[in-house]
Design a protein around this motif. Structure first.
Motif, short mmCIF file in Angstrom:
data_model
loop_
_atom_site.label_atom_id
_atom_site.label_comp_id
_atom_site.label_asym_id
_atom_site.label_seq_id
_atom_site.Cartn_x
_atom_site.Cartn_y
_atom_site.Cartn_z
N PRO A 78 -6.29 -10.35 16.13
CA PRO A 78 -5.92 -11.24 15.01
C PRO A 78 -6.93 -11.13 13.86
O PRO A 78 -7.63 -12.08 13.51
CB PRO A 78 -5.94 -12.63 15.66
N THR A 79 -6.98 -9.95 13.27
CA THR A 79 -7.98 -9.65 12.25
C THR A 79 -7.93 -10.62 11.08
O THR A 79 -8.97 -10.98 10.51
CB THR A 79 -7.78 -8.21 11.73
N SER A 80 -6.74 -11.05 10.70
CA SER A 80 -6.60 -11.94 9.54
C SER A 80 -7.29 -13.28 9.75
O SER A 80 -7.60 -13.98 8.79
CB SER A 80 -5.12 -12.17 9.22
N LYS A 81 -7.54 -13.65 11.02
CA LYS A 81 -8.24 -14.90 11.31
C LYS A 81 -9.75 -14.70 11.40
O LYS A 81 -10.52 -15.66 11.32
CB LYS A 81 -7.71 -15.50 12.61
N ILE A 82 -10.15 -13.46 11.58
CA ILE A 82 -11.57 -13.12 11.71
C ILE A 82 -12.19 -12.79 10.35
O ILE A 82 -13.30 -13.21 10.02
CB ILE A 82 -11.76 -11.91 12.65
N LEU A 83 -11.45 -12.04 9.54
CA LEU A 83 -11.99 -11.53 8.28
C LEU A 83 -12.49 -12.61 7.31
O LEU A 83 -13.56 -12.43 6.70
CB LEU A 83 -10.95 -10.65 7.58
N PRO A 84 -11.78 -13.74 7.13
CA PRO A 84 -12.30 -14.74 6.19
C PRO A 84 -13.69 -15.25 6.57
O PRO A 84 -14.53 -15.49 5.70
CB PRO A 84 -11.25 -15.86 6.26
N VAL A 85 -13.94 -15.41 7.87
CA VAL A 85 -15.24 -15.89 8.33
C VAL A 85 -16.31 -14.84 8.04
O VAL A 85 -17.40 -15.16 7.55
CB VAL A 85 -15.20 -16.21 9.83
N ILE A 86 -16.00 -13.58 8.35
CA ILE A 86 -16.96 -12.49 8.11
C ILE A 86 -17.21 -12.31 6.62
O ILE A 86 -18.35 -12.08 6.18
CB ILE A 86 -16.44 -11.18 8.72
N SER A 87 -16.18 -12.43 5.83
CA SER A 87 -16.33 -12.27 4.39
C SER A 87 -17.24 -13.35 3.82
O SER A 87 -18.13 -13.07 2.99
CB SER A 87 -14.96 -12.32 3.71
N ARG A 88 -17.05 -14.60 4.26
CA ARG A 88 -17.92 -15.68 3.79
C ARG A 88 -19.35 -15.46 4.25
O ARG A 88 -20.31 -15.72 3.51
CB ARG A 88 -17.41 -17.03 4.31
N PHE A 89 -19.50 -14.99 5.48
CA PHE A 89 -20.84 -14.71 6.03
C PHE A 89 -21.55 -13.68 5.16
O PHE A 89 -22.74 -13.81 4.86
CB PHE A 89 -20.69 -14.20 7.46
N LEU A 90 -20.82 -12.65 4.75
CA LEU A 90 -21.41 -11.61 3.90
C LEU A 90 -21.73 -12.15 2.50
O LEU A 90 -22.74 -11.78 1.90
CB LEU A 90 -20.47 -10.42 3.81
#
Length: 424
Positions: A78-90
């Motif tokens: 479920p990449t679409s649920k993971i990416l927003p968190v990683i993007s904010r982290f970056l």
């Protein structure tokens, strides 16, 4: 008569069938997943409490940009649920979204379509982060060799980044024991020469098998990933619908090992050995190349001289490896003629050899509603049916005392023969 099952061939169709009373030994349930209620908060908390994640933040800040490598639409991550968190982290590390880029690790699959990319990225980030699909047959760059001499050839985009994050999921895998880990790099963003050689490794080492977590292939692949600069890994434990049970993040090798331990505890299922094993190929059923993975789960629990019936949509027909279909019924000596080839034919032959190992134990047939069914049958030489009951009745015609087991979501489970020592 007993009901064999009422399980989905795809999200749009169910297939029902009956077998003689008392001959149905098991219908495996889907693995029992503890669902994460708030994925965003769960992953954010994991990252905040991780020493390795803080090191990643420092690396990203120094680098000023980051590459995120995700698996493609053939995987339920479920990449679409993971990416927003990683993007904010970056972003917190000082890497704005315009300095973040996504590369889809398609391996030797076809390129990801725009609609598939949208589903994987999600509406929240769509249009804000650039993305590319890996092309395995494009110009790649060699950055070294694995300890056994396999060339490490990767997408040249990797050379532009010091901060590389991989996102994938962990399931049993025939060619290296478990998916995930370094596979996001090899085969994910590698060339066909490297991929072909790794797929032939089980020929030389029979410890490389479904569910074995300590073998040469998995170690070689991780070496390739580290050589390519994989900095951080996010491993999802999920079912075929992308329902998450856990997310493990950290240094690539350790994160993968922890994820395998967790996945194995959930996905291992004891199944009585049966004469006929019916396997649901979903969610990896898009084409023959993907659906073939269901065979390896069945191999674990079918009796010698038995039969395997694979149920799959095959909506895209044979898939990217036509030679695989041509060799699915071929004798061993013909398949092995291609063993030294380091191209698409060699890769397809490696998969055909794994299928040959299954054929030594059981016959294989497919049930599908694919519009290309006749072509697939002609090329592969295997039996194909439009109806699950017809496939069962054909076998019962010769022996009405056959026993049956059904494996749901077969590519995502690790069947263990009941009553047999399965230590790996």
């Amino acid at each position: 008569m007993e009901t064999v099952s009422s399980f989905c061939l795809s999200s749009k169709r169910e297939w029902d069938a009956t077998v003689p009373y008392g001959r149905l030994l098991a219908i495996t349930d889907k693995p029992c997943f503890r669902s994460i209620d708030n994925i965003d908060a769960y992953l954010a908390e994991r990252l905040a409490g991780s020493f390795q994640a803080q090191k990643l933040k420092e690396l990203a800040g120094r680098a000023g940009k980051a590459l995120i490598i995700c698996d493609d639409s053939t995987r339920p991550t479920p990449t679409s649920k993971i990416l927003p968190v990683i993007s904010r982290f970056l972003e917190q590390a000082g890497v704005s979204t315009d300095k973040q880029r996504i590369l889809f690790a398609t391996g030797s699959h076809r390129e990801i379509s725009e609609s598939e990319a949208f589903d994987k990225i999600g509406s929240c980030l769509w249009g804000r982060i650039g993305w590319l699909s890996h092309k395995f047959n494009s110009e790649l760059v060699k950055i070294g060799n694995t300890p056994s001499g396999i060339p490490i050839e990767v997408n040249p985009l990797l050379l532009d980044y010091r901060c590389i994050i991989g996102i994938g999921s962990v399931f049993p895998h025939r060619y290296c024991g478990w998916s995930g880990g370094g596979k996001i790099i090899l085969p994910g963003v590698s060339g066909v020469q490297s991929v072909s050689q790794t797929h032939w490794m089980p020929y030389y080492d029979n410890s490389i098998c479904l569910g074995n977590s300590n073998n040469l292939a998995i170690n070689e692949i991780m070496v390739a990933a580290k050589t390519a600069g994989l900095s951080f890994l996010i491993q999802c434990i999920c079912d075929g619908s992308g329902k998450l049970s856990d997310i493990i993040a950290g240094e690539p090798e350790e994160a993968h090992k922890s994820a395998i331990t967790k996945a194995k505890s959930i996905m291992s299922v004891e199944v009585p050995v049966a004469d006929v094993v019916i396997v649901q190929a979903w969610p990896e059923e898009i084409d023959l190349w993907q659906a073939g993975k269901a065979l390896y789960a069945a191999e674990n629990v079918v009796s010698y001289g038995g039969h395997i019936i694979v149920v799959a949509s095959l909506r895209e027909g044979i898939g990217p490896h036509r030679t695989y279909a041509k060799l699915m019924s071929a004798p061993e000596e013909k398949i092995l003629k291609y063993k030294e080839r380091r191209d698409m034919v060699g890769l397809a032959a490696a998969a055909a050899y794994a299928t040959y190992q299954v054929r030594k134990k059981a016959t294989i047939s497919f049930v599908s509603d694919s519009p290309d069914l006749n072509e697939i049958a002609d090329i592969s030489g295997l039996k194909f049916y439009h109806n699950l009951q017809a496939a069962i009745d054909f076998l019962l015609k010769n022996n009405n005392s056959l026993t049956f087991s059904v494996l749901r979501e077969a590519p995502l489970i690790l069947p263990m023969a009941k009553g047999v020592n399965n230590n790996q």
